[in-house]
Enzyme design. Structure first.
Site, mmCIF file in Angstrom:
data_model
loop_
_atom_site.group_PDB
_atom_site.id
_atom_site.type_symbol
_atom_site.label_atom_id
_atom_site.label_comp_id
_atom_site.label_asym_id
_atom_site.label_seq_id
_atom_site.Cartn_x
_atom_site.Cartn_y
_atom_site.Cartn_z
ATOM 1 N N TYR A 111 1.095 -13.283 16.272
ATOM 2 C CA TYR A 111 2.309 -12.738 15.679
ATOM 3 C C TYR A 111 3.027 -11.922 16.742
ATOM 4 C CZ TYR A 111 5.368 -10.749 12.104
ATOM 5 O OH TYR A 111 6.469 -10.404 11.348
ATOM 6 N N PHE B 77 13.434 -11.672 13.474
ATOM 7 C CA PHE B 77 12.863 -12.368 14.638
ATOM 8 C C PHE B 77 11.364 -12.423 14.452
ATOM 9 C CE2 PHE B 77 10.257 -12.280 18.357
ATOM 10 C CZ PHE B 77 10.832 -13.171 19.238
ATOM 11 N N GLU B 78 10.794 -13.609 14.612
ATOM 12 C CA GLU B 78 9.339 -13.732 14.634
ATOM 13 C C GLU B 78 9.001 -14.969 15.439
ATOM 14 O OE1 GLU B 78 8.383 -14.314 10.434
ATOM 15 O OE2 GLU B 78 7.595 -12.289 10.274
ATOM 16 N N ILE B 79 7.995 -14.864 16.305
ATOM 17 C CA ILE B 79 7.348 -16.064 16.812
ATOM 18 C C ILE B 79 5.914 -15.900 16.367
ATOM 19 C CG2 ILE B 79 6.654 -17.393 18.856
ATOM 20 C CD1 ILE B 79 9.124 -16.308 20.294
#
Ligand SMILES: Nc1nc2c(ncn2[C@@H]2O[C@H](COP(=O)(O)OP(=O)(O)OP(=O)(O)O)[C@@H](O)[C@H]2O)c(=O)[nH]1
Ligand SMILES: *[C@@H]1O[C@H](CO)[C@@H](O)[C@H](O)[C@H]1NC(C)=O
Ligand SMILES: *[C@@H]1O[C@H](CO)[C@@H](O)[C@H](O)[C@H]1NC(C)=O
Ligand SMILES: [Mg+2]
Length: 404
Positions: free
Chosen positions: A234, A291-293
């Site tokens: 995460y 925003f997330e990767i």
């Protein structure tokens, strides 16, 4: 006599017209401007001479006051393997122009070099305009999914009257999106369902993109590969304190979950990011989830599903207004090892009203950043990023004090 004069006048007039025509046609082929298509017939806008004659290098190597040998553009497509990854965006048809801006940013700064797929999800059918505009902009494959009704509606255990009363009260208190039903479905969907959409089942990694975001620096490496190689699950770029009125009982629900499922609480987690008293109370810190990767298989794990089900049954998505940001952040901080959460300091990002602009001038210049470092939110008192550094024993970047 009068007849001859008129005859001569016609000839002179015709000659003037011919000369004028000659000038117009010869100048328009070398000019950078002409009538817009559809204004004066269907003429196409003409192209600058340097581009037509193939002398684009000349344009790029025009004299500069600060010589720089490193001006070549990176290749359009970086060679090498791709990860099992996709961008994902939840959007309505009416978001088309705002998501178009986001896509253009992501493509220019990153994806034109990597060409990853992009999945769009909607509780309604996407229309042709949405599909054609987004497909034209994305360098990878685009895919469009409709959210099944059962993932975007009130569960049967929710008391509709109680939920309606809460919306009225929150409207009264002017809590942002406090009276919105769709916003609550959105938060619940992002918390518990997007990663199980049938299109998303085909991928292992995701990068979430919302409408109207901006990226300010070039990203020259594969962020998905980085996540995998460094065992990250995460990630975030901005962190802050949640609006308390939207989550009064969230922490109690989390405590009920950890009591019922102690096996899902990971040793070496980042509880200290969430709590200053060893878990007794929540300090409201969270990673901003627009925003997330992240890793989809983690979200699909039994631990995360048990967590989501437990929170869902507590009812706070509807009886309060729990956001997916604190829901994801608490899960990551309790169920992952702290080394599995990554701060992408190098991804310069904006979502209204906050900016993450990397601290450190050399990095910003080397990566052609266009954010104003004064706008960086990281070292502001409302950000939780300093705390993230502290609980991970990380040294803050040089020059951070100047941005406080
Ligand atoms: N399909 C669909 N998408 C939605 C709906 N509501 C919000 N979204 C999407 O869900 C994401 C989050 O919604 P936003 O409205 O951006 O919420 P936010 O970021 O908290 O608030 P803003 O400050 O307005 O951006 C965005 O990608 C929206 O396009 C909805 O009712 N239907
Ligand atoms: C990608 O990941 C998904 C989910 O783990 C998996 O089902 C799928 O087989 C993977 N695809 C490839 C090409 O590895
Ligand atoms: C937590 O569990 C207790 C005991 O079952 C219950 O009374 C309370 O409502 C629960 N809290 C939440 C927020 O779900
Ligand atoms: Mg948004």
């Amino acid at each position: 006599m009068a007849g001859t004069q008129r005859y001569l006048r016609y000839i002179v007039f015709a000659l003037i017209c011919l000369v004028l025509l000659f000038f117009i046609s010869s100048s328009s082929s070398g000019s950078t401007v002409s009538w817009p298509a559809g204004y004066n017939g269907n003429e196409a806008v003409s192209t600058p001479e340097a581009i037509k004659t193939g002398s684009l290098e000349q344009l790029q190597s025009s004299p500069s006051t600060t010589p720089n040998d490193n001006k070549q553009l990176p290749p359009a497509t970086v060679p090498g393997d791709r990860m099992n990854a996709t961008f994902v965006t939840l959007a309505r048809n009416s978001d088309v122009w705002e998501i178009a801006k986001s896509i253009r940013n992501v493509e220019d700064r990153f994806n034109r070099k990597f060409n990853y797929d992009w999945v769009f999800l909607n509780d309604d059918d996407f229309n042709d305009e949405f599909k054609s505009v987004t497909t034209a902009l994305v360098s990878g494959k685009t895919r469009y999914g409709k959210i099944p009704k059962e993932h975007w509606s009130f569960p049967e255990f929710i008391d509709q009257d109680r939920a309606a009363k809460v919306r009225d009260e929150m409207k009264e208190k002017k809590i942002i999106y406090g009276d919105s039903i769709s916003y609550r479905h959105m938060c619940r969907y992002e918390s518990g369902f997007f990663f199980r959409h049938e299109l998303m089942l085909e991928y292992e990694w995701y990068w979430r993109v919302e409408p109207s975001i901006e990226l300010y620096c070039d990203i020259d490496y594969d962020t998905f590969k980085f996540m995998a190689e460094n065992k990250k699950k995460y990630s975030f770029v901005l962190s802050l304190y949640e609006y308390v009125e939207t989550i009064p009982t969230l922490w109690n629900a989390v405590k009920n979950f950890t009591k019922a499922y102690p096996e899902h609480v990971t040793e070496g987690n980042m509880m200290k990011f969430l709590s200053d008293d060893n878990g007794d109370s929540y300090n409201h810190c969270h990673f901003w989830s627009n925003f997330e990767i992240g890793n989809l298989n983690w979200l699909r794990s039994q631990a995360y599903i048990d967590y989501f089900e437990s929170l869902d049954h507590a009812g706070g998505f509807f009886y309060e207004r729990w956001g997916d940001a604190p829901v994801h952040s608490i899960a990551a901080s309790l169920m992952l090892k702290k080394e599995e959460i990554h701060f992408f300091n190098d991804i310069a990002y904006y979502h209204v009203p906050f900016t993450h602009c990397p601290t450190g001038e050399k990095y910003r210049l080397d990566h052609k950043c266009h954010c104003n470092p004064k706008d960086n939110f990281d070292w502001n008192g409302y950000s939780c990023t300093a705390r993230y550094y502290e609980v991970n024993g990380m040294e803050k970047p040089a020059g951070y004090e100047k941005e406080q």
